[in-house]
Structures are given as C-alpha cells and as structure tokens.
Design a protein around this motif. Structure first.
Motif, PDB file in Angstrom:
ATOM      1  N   TRP A 112       0.845  -1.191   0.000  1.00  0.00           N
ATOM      2  CA  TRP A 112       0.000   0.000   0.000  1.00  0.00           C
ATOM      3  C   TRP A 112       0.877   1.235   0.000  1.00  0.00           C
ATOM      4  CZ3 TRP A 112      -0.850   3.681   4.091  1.00  0.00           C
ATOM      5  CH2 TRP A 112      -1.856   4.625   3.791  1.00  0.00           C
ATOM      6  N   GLU A 113       0.681   2.071  -1.014  1.00  0.00           N
ATOM      7  CA  GLU A 113       1.429   3.318  -1.127  1.00  0.00           C
ATOM      8  C   GLU A 113       0.476   4.464  -0.745  1.00  0.00           C
ATOM      9  OE1 GLU A 113       4.572   4.184  -1.729  1.00  0.00           O
ATOM     10  OE2 GLU A 113       4.216   6.320  -2.017  1.00  0.00           O
ATOM     11  N   PRO A 114       0.803   5.186   0.343  1.00  0.00           N
ATOM     12  CA  PRO A 114      -0.120   6.224   0.818  1.00  0.00           C
ATOM     13  C   PRO A 114      -0.143   7.457  -0.067  1.00  0.00           C
ATOM     14  CG  PRO A 114       1.838   6.157   2.191  1.00  0.00           C
ATOM     15  CD  PRO A 114       1.993   5.054   1.197  1.00  0.00           C
ATOM     16  N   ASN A 115      -1.142   8.295   0.158  1.00  0.00           N
ATOM     17  CA  ASN A 115      -1.291   9.542  -0.581  1.00  0.00           C
ATOM     18  C   ASN A 115      -0.037  10.407  -0.478  1.00  0.00           C
ATOM     19  OD1 ASN A 115      -2.987  11.718  -1.838  1.00  0.00           O
ATOM     20  ND2 ASN A 115      -2.623  12.700   0.133  1.00  0.00           N
ATOM     21  N   SER A 154      -3.559  17.115  -2.199  1.00  0.00           N
ATOM     22  CA  SER A 154      -3.378  18.052  -1.090  1.00  0.00           C
ATOM     23  C   SER A 154      -4.681  18.293  -0.328  1.00  0.00           C
ATOM     24  CB  SER A 154      -2.840  19.368  -1.642  1.00  0.00           C
ATOM     25  OG  SER A 154      -3.737  19.823  -2.633  1.00  0.00           O
ATOM     26  N   LYS A 155      -5.754  17.669  -0.768  1.00  0.00           N
ATOM     27  CA  LYS A 155      -7.054  17.911  -0.127  1.00  0.00           C
ATOM     28  C   LYS A 155      -7.447  16.769   0.801  1.00  0.00           C
ATOM     29  CE  LYS A 155      -9.136  19.572  -4.312  1.00  0.00           C
ATOM     30  NZ  LYS A 155     -10.056  19.061  -5.259  1.00  0.00           N
ATOM     31  N   THR A 156      -8.352  17.085   1.713  1.00  0.00           N
ATOM     32  CA  THR A 156      -9.002  15.992   2.436  1.00  0.00           C
ATOM     33  C   THR A 156     -10.482  16.024   2.080  1.00  0.00           C
ATOM     34  OG1 THR A 156      -9.298  17.423   4.330  1.00  0.00           O
ATOM     35  CG2 THR A 156      -7.451  15.891   4.436  1.00  0.00           C
ATOM     36  N   ILE A 157     -11.072  14.856   2.052  1.00  0.00           N
ATOM     37  CA  ILE A 157     -12.492  14.777   1.724  1.00  0.00           C
ATOM     38  C   ILE A 157     -13.225  14.273   2.952  1.00  0.00           C
ATOM     39  CG2 ILE A 157     -14.200  13.633   0.244  1.00  0.00           C
ATOM     40  CD1 ILE A 157     -11.906  13.533  -1.857  1.00  0.00           C
ATOM     41  N   ASP A 158     -14.301  14.964   3.245  1.00  0.00           N
ATOM     42  CA  ASP A 158     -15.028  14.674   4.465  1.00  0.00           C
ATOM     43  C   ASP A 158     -16.035  13.539   4.221  1.00  0.00           C
ATOM     44  OD1 ASP A 158     -16.146  14.799   6.866  1.00  0.00           O
ATOM     45  OD2 ASP A 158     -16.886  16.855   6.715  1.00  0.00           O
ATOM     46  N   LEU A 159     -15.518  12.341   4.091  1.00  0.00           N
ATOM     47  CA  LEU A 159     -16.389  11.206   3.749  1.00  0.00           C
ATOM     48  C   LEU A 159     -17.503  10.997   4.766  1.00  0.00           C
ATOM     49  CD1 LEU A 159     -14.263   8.144   2.577  1.00  0.00           C
ATOM     50  CD2 LEU A 159     -15.510   9.810   1.224  1.00  0.00           C
ATOM     51  N   LYS A 160     -17.156  11.190   6.042  1.00  0.00           N
ATOM     52  CA  LYS A 160     -18.130  10.866   7.080  1.00  0.00           C
ATOM     53  C   LYS A 160     -19.370  11.745   6.985  1.00  0.00           C
ATOM     54  CE  LYS A 160     -19.656   9.031  10.986  1.00  0.00           C
ATOM     55  NZ  LYS A 160     -20.495  10.012  11.564  1.00  0.00           N
ATOM     56  N   THR A 176      -1.001  13.317  -9.770  1.00  0.00           N
ATOM     57  CA  THR A 176      -0.354  14.627  -9.850  1.00  0.00           C
ATOM     58  C   THR A 176       0.046  15.193  -8.494  1.00  0.00           C
ATOM     59  OG1 THR A 176      -2.574  15.529  -9.893  1.00  0.00           O
ATOM     60  CG2 THR A 176      -1.457  15.314 -12.016  1.00  0.00           C
ATOM     61  N   PHE A 177       0.083  14.374  -7.474  1.00  0.00           N
ATOM     62  CA  PHE A 177       0.484  14.862  -6.152  1.00  0.00           C
ATOM     63  C   PHE A 177       1.627  14.028  -5.615  1.00  0.00           C
ATOM     64  CE2 PHE A 177       0.321  14.617  -1.523  1.00  0.00           C
ATOM     65  CZ  PHE A 177       0.415  15.951  -1.191  1.00  0.00           C
ATOM     66  N   PRO A 178       2.685  14.628  -5.105  1.00  0.00           N
ATOM     67  CA  PRO A 178       2.938  16.072  -5.041  1.00  0.00           C
ATOM     68  C   PRO A 178       3.295  16.677  -6.384  1.00  0.00           C
ATOM     69  CG  PRO A 178       4.703  14.839  -3.958  1.00  0.00           C
ATOM     70  CD  PRO A 178       3.712  13.847  -4.432  1.00  0.00           C
ATOM     71  N   ASP A 179       3.622  15.854  -7.379  1.00  0.00           N
ATOM     72  CA  ASP A 179       3.815  16.423  -8.717  1.00  0.00           C
ATOM     73  C   ASP A 179       3.451  15.372  -9.768  1.00  0.00           C
ATOM     74  OD1 ASP A 179       6.014  14.711  -9.270  1.00  0.00           O
ATOM     75  OD2 ASP A 179       7.370  16.076  -8.238  1.00  0.00           O
ATOM     76  N   GLY A 180       3.536  15.765 -11.019  1.00  0.00           N
ATOM     77  CA  GLY A 180       3.117  14.898 -12.118  1.00  0.00           C
ATOM     78  C   GLY A 180       4.028  13.705 -12.350  1.00  0.00           C
ATOM     79  N   GLY A 181       4.986  13.512 -11.467  1.00  0.00           N
ATOM     80  CA  GLY A 181       5.883  12.355 -11.613  1.00  0.00           C
ATOM     81  C   GLY A 181       5.573  11.259 -10.595  1.00  0.00           C
ATOM     82  N   ARG A 182       4.466  11.420  -9.857  1.00  0.00           N
ATOM     83  CA  ARG A 182       4.224  10.482  -8.753  1.00  0.00           C
ATOM     84  C   ARG A 182       4.141   9.011  -9.201  1.00  0.00           C
ATOM     85  NH1 ARG A 182       1.806  10.315  -3.558  1.00  0.00           N
ATOM     86  NH2 ARG A 182       2.750   8.466  -2.627  1.00  0.00           N
ATOM     87  N   PHE A 183       3.438   8.755 -10.292  1.00  0.00           N
ATOM     88  CA  PHE A 183       3.330   7.358 -10.753  1.00  0.00           C
ATOM     89  C   PHE A 183       4.725   6.758 -10.956  1.00  0.00           C
ATOM     90  CE2 PHE A 183      -1.113   6.986 -13.022  1.00  0.00           C
ATOM     91  CZ  PHE A 183      -1.730   7.017 -11.776  1.00  0.00           C
ATOM     92  N   GLU A 232      11.109  15.488 -17.817  1.00  0.00           N
ATOM     93  CA  GLU A 232      12.086  15.255 -16.755  1.00  0.00           C
ATOM     94  C   GLU A 232      11.463  14.496 -15.570  1.00  0.00           C
ATOM     95  OE1 GLU A 232      13.023  18.166 -14.087  1.00  0.00           O
ATOM     96  OE2 GLU A 232      14.454  16.679 -13.296  1.00  0.00           O
ATOM     97  N   LEU A 233      10.157  14.704 -15.366  1.00  0.00           N
ATOM     98  CA  LEU A 233       9.478  14.002 -14.266  1.00  0.00           C
ATOM     99  C   LEU A 233       9.425  12.499 -14.513  1.00  0.00           C
ATOM    100  CD1 LEU A 233       6.488  16.407 -13.461  1.00  0.00           C
ATOM    101  CD2 LEU A 233       8.553  16.005 -12.114  1.00  0.00           C
ATOM    102  N   VAL A 234       9.574  12.123 -15.776  1.00  0.00           N
ATOM    103  CA  VAL A 234       9.645  10.691 -16.100  1.00  0.00           C
ATOM    104  C   VAL A 234      11.102  10.243 -16.060  1.00  0.00           C
ATOM    105  CG1 VAL A 234       9.215   8.931 -17.860  1.00  0.00           C
ATOM    106  CG2 VAL A 234       7.634  10.859 -17.635  1.00  0.00           C
ATOM    107  N   THR A 235      11.952  10.996 -16.763  1.00  0.00           N
ATOM    108  CA  THR A 235      13.320  10.505 -16.978  1.00  0.00           C
ATOM    109  C   THR A 235      14.151  10.460 -15.693  1.00  0.00           C
ATOM    110  OG1 THR A 235      13.925  12.737 -17.618  1.00  0.00           O
ATOM    111  CG2 THR A 235      13.474  11.197 -19.398  1.00  0.00           C
TER     112      THR A 235
END
Ligand code: PRX
Length: 630
Positions: free
Chosen positions: A82-85, A179-185, A318-325, A353-356
């Motif tokens: 499991w990779e966290p946010n 960067s957001k939290t969602i108020d699921l509850k 895209t968090f923290p940037d477009g290279g996260r994957f 560069e975010l890939v390479t």
C-alpha cells in the motif's frame, strides 16, 4: 490443463478449444482452483430469458482461493503493497499470512455486527488496505459487497444503499486526495439521512478528523480489537452473489450489476495471469480505484487469486507532482503497470524530466483500460514509459463483463496501437450492422456484441432482471450487446471506437447523460436541458450541456456554477459539465425526442455532418445553437 498461456500457438489452441467445447475447456481450467464440491454442469444459458449459469452445483469460497490456498507455499510473500497519498508516509506491506488474518478478523467484525450470508454491505471508503480487507471479509462470510466510489455524492450513495437494501455501511472519517481531504463521514451521514436500510455503520479513522459517532455508528479499530483472527470461510454456491457494482445507464437510475462467485473467480484469475503474463516475484500495479470494476477484478481478486503482489495506491497521479506514478514505479520496482488513457494524457503534459529522473527499468508490461487509447498517447506510453521494450496490453471490457474481453497477451500475441486486438479465450465477439445483420467480412465496422456467455458475465441487474434483459439482450436477439461500436481489421483485430448509446466516458468514468440532465433539471430556473459528450484532449470526452432557461432569467457564470454544484451534489464532481451553453430551443424530432446526435456534432465542432435537419420539429433552433456555440 495449465492456466498459463505461454505462446501464441497456445493462445490459438486454447481459443479453439474454448469455442469448440466450452464445457470441457472451462471445466479443465476450473480444476486449477480449490472447491468444496465440483460442478454438475459447466455452462447452462439461454440469452432470450436471459439466464446464465456457470459451474452449477459447485461450492467453495473465493477467499479460500485468494488466501488460504497460498499460505503453505507463499504465506510470507507480500500480497498487498500500500502506497499512501503522501509520499512522506510509510508504505505498508501485508503478507498473505497477514492478509489472511486481517480478512478473517474483519469477517468476524461483520458477523459480530449481525452480517450473514447474502446480506448486502456497502463500502464507501478511501483507497486504504482496509478497503481490500473489508471486500474480502464480505466474501469470506458470503455477504455481498457493494463498493461505492468515494467520489460519489451523498445522494448517489443513498440511492445505491437503498437499491441494494444494504444493512451495514463501512466508511471512514475522511479521505486524503492529493493536497485535499475529503469529508467522507459527513457525506455518509447525509446519505444515511436519505436512505433507510442501514442498521450499523463502521467508521475507519484515516484522517483523524474531529468527529463524533452517533447511535449505531462504531469505530473500526474498536470493533477489530476484540475480534478473533480466525474465521472459517462460508461455503457458498457457484451462482451465489459475490458482489453488486453500480454502473451508469442511459436512464437516470444506476444499474446494480450482479456478479456471482465461481465464474467470476475463474475468469478474473485466468485473464489476469495471461494478459499480464505475471511471474512469481513480480510486483503488479493497477492504478484504478477499488470503487470501479477494474479495482475489483485487477487490484483485488485477479492478482490475489494468482498469488501476486498487488500494489494499492491511495493518492492521485499529480500529487505532489506529475511524476508520482513514476516515483512509485521506481520505489516499489513495479513490473506490470496498468492505468487509463486519461491518466497517460494528463501526465504527458508535464515536463519529461518528471519521467526521466526515475528508474523505470523494472517495467515489463504496460496496460491500458477504460476508454479507447489514442495513437499519440499510445506512442508516448510506449516510448517514454516502456522505453520501447514493454508490450502494451490495451484491454477492452466492462463492469458487466467482469473480466477482460478483448486484449493482447503481453509479449505473446501481437499488439497494434489503438487496437485492443484479439478476443480473450472463450469470448466470441461479433459485429452487427444497424439492422442486426452479422458482418462477416473484414475489414468491417459495426456494433459490438458477444454471441456466447463467458464465465464472468454479470448475471442480472439487482432487483431488475427485466432491465437487464432490455439493456443487453434485446437489441440483437440471442446476443449480448455491449453498447460499443468497433472496427475489425483484415487480421480480425478489434478496435473499440466508443459508445453508441447515451453513455459518455469521461476520464475513464462511465457516465450516463440522463442522470446528469435530471440533476440540472432540478434547478428552479431551468426548463429543460440536454447533455452530450465531446472530444477532450486529456479527459477523452468532456460534457457539454445545452440549457433552456425560463424567461427573464439571465444565463451567467453564477448560474453555470450553480448547475455544476447541483451535479456535484447529485452525482459527484466527476460528472461536472465543462461547457454550459444557454439556448432558447433544443432540436427535437416530431415525436418530441431530443436529437442528441445533432447536439453531439455541434459540441464536437463537426458541423458539416449534421445530416438532414429539415425533418425536425424546430430546425431553426439549430442555427442559433451553432452561432452561439462555446
Ligand atoms: O466503452 C467501453 C469503454 O468503457 C466501457 C465500460 O466502462 P466501465 O463499465 O466503467 O468499465 C471500465 C473498465 C473496464 C466500455 O463499454 N472501454 C473500456 N475499456 C476500453 C474501452 N474502450 C476502448 N478501449 C478499451 N480498452
């Protein structure tokens, strides 16, 4: 018979066997699994009723196949990474032994809360290990999971809870999303006010928000504390329900597709293994959310059935940037990577560069799912992510099909950019013209239907078998109609061209236009509207709304915002309209039906092919719509 296909010749051999004698073929494949009792018959079906049964008479439990049977051989192997946010937080590795314990424990929690075989349990959760655990825990006790994507609104959640009459709701205090939290509850609480069947809600602490629980609401961690880690699997029948998963239709009400245990199990395992060519120590990552069918079949069930290491990602690309994957691929040395074209198109726009800067040399196979992949995105994926050495499997399938239907087998059968290519074993696709006549020649273009059942086909729409029949089995007699159009080239390779009905695929999400129109129509200032899809660079398609206002109402940006807020509230932010045009009339047939075809063309800026509009009830409105097009 071995479940693994290792050569192109073997693919053709298996395919032939699966068509000539499906009973024998699938019976032999099913022998690879653990059963408490084997079947009396492999397949019985009648598409006219429709009634479809696979492995009738067999008994077992999918979690014994996902977990118990691996313990002796690969108990210590990682089942879930499991990779966290937030990349600064620690990833979690759960071995098969640990997952087995956690699933058993949560199965006991469900039982302690009154759940039993056949009960429907709704899951409205972030992408955390507990979601996968809870899905499997439901299956362990023979309860039916209904996972609702955590991006849906309270109203959408409530209607799904009510439709399936779920008795337990599993949710969380909140979710992290970039960067957001969602108020699921609080969304869940609003849904609980609007629905009536939930008796108990169990709440996971994920974001540590300051919430209090009301009556009949319990904390997940408290419940787990006292539950035993041993729970024998409930033995269920092959055709017992495993889960319900909602998908959009061309009317307002979502369709609760029902999948049953045995056929789904056999086919998800079989397709996972063969399409991705998974090898023993590989790390496999599917970036979907478990709230969609892709997550069900190819994050949870398929990989675990095959004893794979499956990666679950909580965050966004895209968090923290477009290279996260690419960072995650490098970090966990991912071997098979499965994502959607919309994600590829979005990530292409970032600096290369975010890939390479990441080492992607672990990658062996790339996958695509959810919508047609355009040529440009295909080549970018191939060149920059696969470095020209990873086969790309473009997998066409649907919530209704449960498993991949048309796809190449990585490195084994040929690939062709933008083509899903050849049918999976046992799948018999056909193309039909508008009159339902079979098109036998190649190349050809037509409507895509399937003429024989495959093991993981959805068996019904929950509570509405008639709608199941009308939607899938009435357009072309004796065949399952997919709702998609397709091309077939001279080699018999299929390329899916898109939906031919009122469903639009936006960022890989299947959205019916009718529920969006219903949401807009609720606005007091609005008389009528029509929503269509149009091509969009990143999302694949975006939504275009044509809206008629009451006299003296001004159509301004505030009103547009209100419309999108309404949609967000009713369905979820994924269904927002990118363009909203205020019009004075909508093109209609003489019988009063809105001609969405014309509106689609206008939205797509394809004004030359509007067709004959003279037969419309109100041809004049077309001109003014075009002149004010956004
Ligand atoms: O139009 C097809 C498109 O997605 C639809 C199914 O959507 P859903 O039930 O949400 O399932 C998506 C994940 C399996 C199909 O009718 N679609 C899915 N995969 C592809 C695709 N279109 C083209 N190529 C694909 N690989």
């Amino acid at each position: 018979m071995e479940l693994k296909i290792k050569s192109e010749k073997q693919y053709h051999d298996y395919y032939k066997k699966s068509i000539e004698n499906p009973e024998k073929f699938w019976g032999e494949i099913a022998n690879n699994f653990t059963w408490h009792k084997k079947w009396n018959s492999v397949v019985e079906y009648d598409f006219t009723i429709p009634k479809i049964e696979w492995f009738k008479g067999a008994k077992g439990n999918i979690t014994e196949n996902c977990l118990d049977r691996h313990l002796e051989t690969i108990g210590k192997k990682t089942a879930i990474i499991w990779e966290p946010n937030n990349p600064k937080d620690k990833a979690i590795h759960l071995s098969y032994n640990e997952l087995h314990k956690k699933v058993s424990q949560f199965a006991n929690v469900l039982k302690n809360n009154g759940a039993k075989k056949g009960d429907r349990i709704c899951l409205y959760m972030p992408m955390v290990p507990e979601l996968a655990i809870a899905v499997l825990a439901c299956a362990r006790i023979g309860a039916v999971h209904s996972v609702v994507f955590a991006g849906f609104s309270s109203k959408a959640l409530a209607s799904r809870i009510d439709d399936a009459k779920c008795s337990i709701l599993l949710t969380a205090d909140g979710a992290f999303r970039g960067s957001k939290t969602i108020d699921l509850k609080s969304i869940a609480d609003q849904a609980l006010e609007m629905s009536s069947s939930i008796e108990t809600t169990i709440v996971l602490k994920r974001i540590n928000s300051d919430i209090t629980l009301t009556k009949n609401q319990k904390w997940w961690h408290e419940e787990v504390k006292n539950a035993s880690e041993t729970c024998q699997a409930e033995i269920i029948d092959a055709e017992d329900m495993l889960f319900i998963l909602y998908t959009s239709g061309s009317t307002g009400k979502p369709k609760g597709m029902v999948h049953t245990f045995a056929g789904y199990m056999v086919n998800t395992a079989f397709t996972f293994q063969n399409v991705f060519q998974y090898e023993k120590d590989d790390v496999y990552w599917c970036t979907a959310d478990i709230g969609w069918i892709t997550g069900h079949s190819y994050i949870v069930y398929g990989p675990l059935l095959q004893g794979a290491t499956t990666l679950m990602f909580e965050g966004i690309p895209t968090f923290p940037d477009g290279g996260r994957f690419w960072e995650v691929v490098e970090k966990h040395k991912v071997n098979q990577f499965y994502t959607a074209p919309t994600a590829i198109r979005a990530l292409e726009k970032f600096p290369l560069e975010l890939v390479t800067k990441h080492d992607l040399s672990s990658l062996k196979v790339l996958g695509s799912v959810g919508e047609p992949i355009n040529e440009e995105a295909w080549h970018w994926y191939d060149t920059h992510i696969g470095k020209g050495k990873c086969p790309i499997v473009d997998t066409w399938w649907q919530t209704e099909t449960g498993a991949m239907m048309i796809a190449s087998l990585a490195g084994i059968t040929p690939q062709k950019p933008t083509f899903a290519t050849l049918p999976m074993i046992g799948v018999q696709p056909v193309l039909l013209d508008e009159n339902g006549a079979l098109i036998k020649t190649n190349p050809a273009e037509g409507r895509l239907a399937i003429q024989f059942p495959w093991p993981s086909i959805a068996r019904t729409i929950y509570g509405n078998h008639q709608r199941y029949k009308e939607t899938y089995f009435s357009t072309f007699k004796g065949k399952y109609f997919t709702g998609d159009g397709a091309l077939r080239d001279e080699n018999g390779f299929y390329r899916i061209t898109g939906r031919v009905d009122d469903v639009v695929i936006v960022s890989g999400h299947n959205l019916g236009t009718a529920p969006i129109e219903n949401a807009i129509d609720e606005h007091k200032k609005i008389v009528e509207c029509a929503v269509v899809g149009y091509p969009h660079d990143i999302k694949g398609n975006a939504l275009y709304a044509y809206v008629i206002l009451y006299d003296n109402v001004i159509g301004d940006d505030t009103l547009k915002k209100e419309i999108n807020n309404l949609i967000s509230k009713q369905i979820g932010p994924i269904a927002k309209c990118d363009k909203i045009q205020f019009v004075t009339g909508l093109p209609k047939t003489r019988s009063g039906k809105i001609m969405r075809r014309i509106l689609r063309k206008i939205a797509s800026n394809d004004m030359e092919n509007l067709g004959d509009i003279s037969t419309l009830l109100n041809p004049d409105c077309v001109k003014s719509i075009i002149s004010e097009r956004l």
